[in-house]
Every structure is written in C-alpha cells, then in structure tokens.
Design a protein around this motif. Structure first.
Motif, PDB file in Angstrom:
ATOM      1  N   PRO A 134       0.772  -1.181   0.065  1.00 31.52           N
ATOM      2  CA  PRO A 134      -0.085  -0.058  -0.085  1.00 31.52           C
ATOM      3  C   PRO A 134       0.812   1.333   0.023  1.00 31.52           C
ATOM      4  CG  PRO A 134       0.021  -0.792   2.318  1.00 31.52           C
ATOM      5  CD  PRO A 134       0.690  -1.982   1.183  1.00 31.52           C
ATOM      6  N   SER A 203      -5.323   1.275  -6.017  1.00 33.84           N
ATOM      7  CA  SER A 203      -6.664   1.022  -5.956  1.00 33.84           C
ATOM      8  C   SER A 203      -7.095   1.673  -4.797  1.00 33.84           C
ATOM      9  CB  SER A 203      -6.843  -0.754  -5.864  1.00 33.84           C
ATOM     10  OG  SER A 203      -6.436  -1.104  -4.760  1.00 33.84           O
ATOM     11  N   ASP A 205      -8.545  -0.024  -2.355  1.00 41.85           N
ATOM     12  CA  ASP A 205      -8.058  -1.123  -1.391  1.00 41.85           C
ATOM     13  C   ASP A 205      -6.512  -0.679  -0.920  1.00 41.85           C
ATOM     14  OD1 ASP A 205      -8.135  -3.604   0.166  1.00 41.85           O
ATOM     15  OD2 ASP A 205      -6.266  -3.806  -0.954  1.00 41.85           O
ATOM     16  N   HIS A 206      -5.860  -0.240  -1.887  1.00 38.79           N
ATOM     17  CA  HIS A 206      -4.216   0.083  -1.543  1.00 38.79           C
ATOM     18  C   HIS A 206      -4.451   1.500  -0.640  1.00 38.79           C
ATOM     19  CE1 HIS A 206      -3.249  -2.485  -4.815  1.00 38.79           C
ATOM     20  NE2 HIS A 206      -2.108  -2.812  -4.164  1.00 38.79           N
ATOM     21  N   MET A 208      -6.950   2.812   1.329  1.00 38.94           N
ATOM     22  CA  MET A 208      -7.249   2.532   2.546  1.00 38.94           C
ATOM     23  C   MET A 208      -6.125   1.798   3.565  1.00 38.94           C
ATOM     24  SD  MET A 208     -10.173   4.111   2.862  1.00 38.94           S
ATOM     25  CE  MET A 208     -10.608   3.579   4.838  1.00 38.94           C
ATOM     26  N   ARG A 209      -5.625   0.904   2.939  1.00 40.76           N
ATOM     27  CA  ARG A 209      -4.560  -0.032   3.487  1.00 40.76           C
ATOM     28  C   ARG A 209      -3.186   0.919   4.147  1.00 40.76           C
ATOM     29  NH1 ARG A 209      -3.070  -3.978  -0.443  1.00 40.76           N
ATOM     30  NH2 ARG A 209      -1.191  -4.500   0.721  1.00 40.76           N
TER      31      ARG A 209
END
Length: 321
Positions: A134, A203, A205-206, A208-209
């Motif tokens: 991330p 993305s 997801d990345h 938020m991570r």
C-alpha cells in the motif's frame, strides 16, 4: 498553439528546512524509496517507472522548487524552446542535457507567479516495484494556491496546452494534460504557495491500507478519508515534517475528450466529500493548505517578475522579455 503536448506530470521538487526529517518521513512512513541523495537533496521514487517523483531540497523555508512535466522526445523540447522564444517568454535553462539526478533533456522557464516549470524527455527509467504494497505509484496532481486564478488558468491552457476539466465555483480550477481529470489544480488564495501534492495509490484497497499503515505509525489524517466531487477521486490529507500537505488518492476520473463536459461544482460539503465521511476541512487543514507566501524564482530574478507584472491574462501569450 501551445508550446508542447504534455504527456504527464513527472515529478515535483519541494524546498524544505527539514531535509533529514522529511526524507525519513517520505521514505520510511509515506512509502517512497530513496534513489539518490546528497548533502542538500534527496530524490525519491514510487513503484512506477519514473526515476523519481519527488525531490526534496534543503532550504531556509518551505517552497516549490519546480514542477516537471514529461514530453515524448528531445525534439519536442527543442520545439517548445522555439515556441517560447516566439512568444517572448524567457527560459531559465536552454534546451539541453540536464545535469541532475535522473538525467534527461529539457528546459526550464517560469510561470507568471514565479513557479519553475520543467519540460523533459529521456529521463532515466527504473524497474517498476511490487504494487501489492500500500504505497504510491507516483505523483498524480499538484494543487497550487494562486493570487489570480484566471491568469494562472490562461497561462497553463494557452502556453502549456492543458485543458480545464471542471471548476469549483470560481474558487478552484482543475486542469488536465492527459486522461486523468487533473494534474494541476489552482485555488484562489491570498498568496502564491503549494496547497498540496497528491500521490496515486493503485486502488481504493491500497488507499485504505495505506491510511491504515500510517495510522499504525501514529500518523493520522488532517482531513479524510473521503471522496471528492470534482475528479471523483478518494482523498486523505496528511502533514509532512515541514508542514506541507501530502495526499493519498485513488480512482481519479478518466476523461474521454470528445465526451467530457466541463462542470461548475458548488462549494458545499456534500460535493467536496461525496461519502460524507470527512466533513468540511477544519481551520487547521486550511491553514496547512494555505502554506506560506512563495515568490519562487522571482526572489532571485526580479526581471522576470517585471516581465509578467502588467500583462493581462488574455495577453499572456505575448509576454515581453
């Protein structure tokens, strides 16, 4: 006709009085990697192919060193120099090989508020890194505070060939040089300065991570996470050790040229944050984004400031030497 066809925003140079601390933050916390370093400068890369996306330079106070745009070939750099000369816009660096980390062939010149713009081709490439982590791919946009938004937009569209994607009332303008909704945005302000630099995550997801990773290291957002209306991108803003604002972002809107309609967005909380998770920016956020006044290259080149001083926005393409 603009001086060049910009391919992408390549890198940003920031001047900071906290070089050691800022280098540690961007390399150990933010997720960039040091590629070269000397006493007064650090060059950092993301996971993409660009040799570096951020250059940190030792200085007495915060400021913008330069904004670097990629063009495709050295011939385009030479042509840009020819067109600058025809327009009477002085160059800070004549076209040629650049004596700097990453090499390349380029030119440098100033915009009407003293910001240094670099057009460069043939910069060294590096092997892409693992994008499962991330961390940022690179720089995706820079927001700049301006004392005259109409003048700034006129220069970057007329001279650099950027296109206006959207407005946030008459307070902000979002400009693109490729399919990304914006690579540069201008915010009408009391003085010229950097508002923030945004780094692209692969993305949501990345994204938020990445926020989670920062939180585990004791770094919390100034504002965010949320999703903007103009650009549709996710956002989470942080302060680096120098007090400059850096942003994780993802999912920026992609523009199809013959289908896109420029809009004027209202400046209301539900449009600045479509999710409603971040709320309006606080006074602290606004203070960080305001930065400190930065006259850029005009501090050392008052002749350049004089060249732009009395030129109306509509006549920027005829700036006198």
């Amino acid at each position: 006709m603009s001086i060049a066809t910009l391919h992408s925003l390549r890198s940003v140079q920031l001047q900071v009085p906290t070089l050691t601390e800022s280098t540690d933050f961007y390399s150990e916390v933010w997720g960039l990697s040091v590629v070269e370093q000397d006493h007064d400068d650090t060059w950092l890369r993301g996971t993409g192919e660009n040799h570096h996306v951020l250059q940190l330079t030792r200085a007495a106070r915060n400021g913008l060193g330069a904004i670097s745009f990629a063009v495709r070939t050295p011939a385009e750099v030479d042509e840009a120099a020819r067109r600058l000369a025809l327009r009477g816009i002085p160059m800070l660096t004549e076209p040629g090989a650049l004596d700097q980390a990453g090499g390349g062939y380029g030119i440098r010149f100033a915009d009407p508020e003293g910001r240094v713009i670099e057009l460069v081709a043939d910069v060294h490439a590096v092997k892409p890194l693992d994008r499962d982590r991330p961390v940022p791919i690179g720089v995706t946009h820079v927001v700049l505070n301006t004392v005259d938004i109409d003048r700034a937009v006129a220069f970057y569209t007329d001279v650099l060939g950027m296109r206006v994607s959207d407005w946030s009332e008459h307070q902000m303008a979002f400009l693109r040089c490729n399919t990304d909704h914006h690579s540069i945005a201008f915010n009408q302000a009391a003085w010229t300065s950097v508002n923030h630099v945004a780094y692209e995550m692969p993305s949501m997801d990345h994204f938020m991570r990445g926020i989670g990773s920062l939180k585990q290291q004791g770094v919390t957002p100034l504002w965010g996470p949320g999703r903007h209306g103009p650009g549709n991108n996710t956002f989470s803003y942080f302060a680096d050790p120098a007090g400059l604002v850096c942003e994780y972002t993802s999912d920026v809107a992609q523009v199809v040229e013959d289908q896109w309609l420029c809009k004027v967005w209202r400046r209301v909380p539900e449009l600045s944050d479509l999710w409603g998770t971040a709320g309006p920016p606080s006074k602290d956020v606004r203070s960080h984004m305001a930065g400190i006044e930065d006259v850029g290259v005009f501090a050392d080149r008052p002749d350049l400031a004089a060249a732009y001083a009395s030129t109306p926005a509509r006549d920027l393409v005829e700036v006198a030497r």
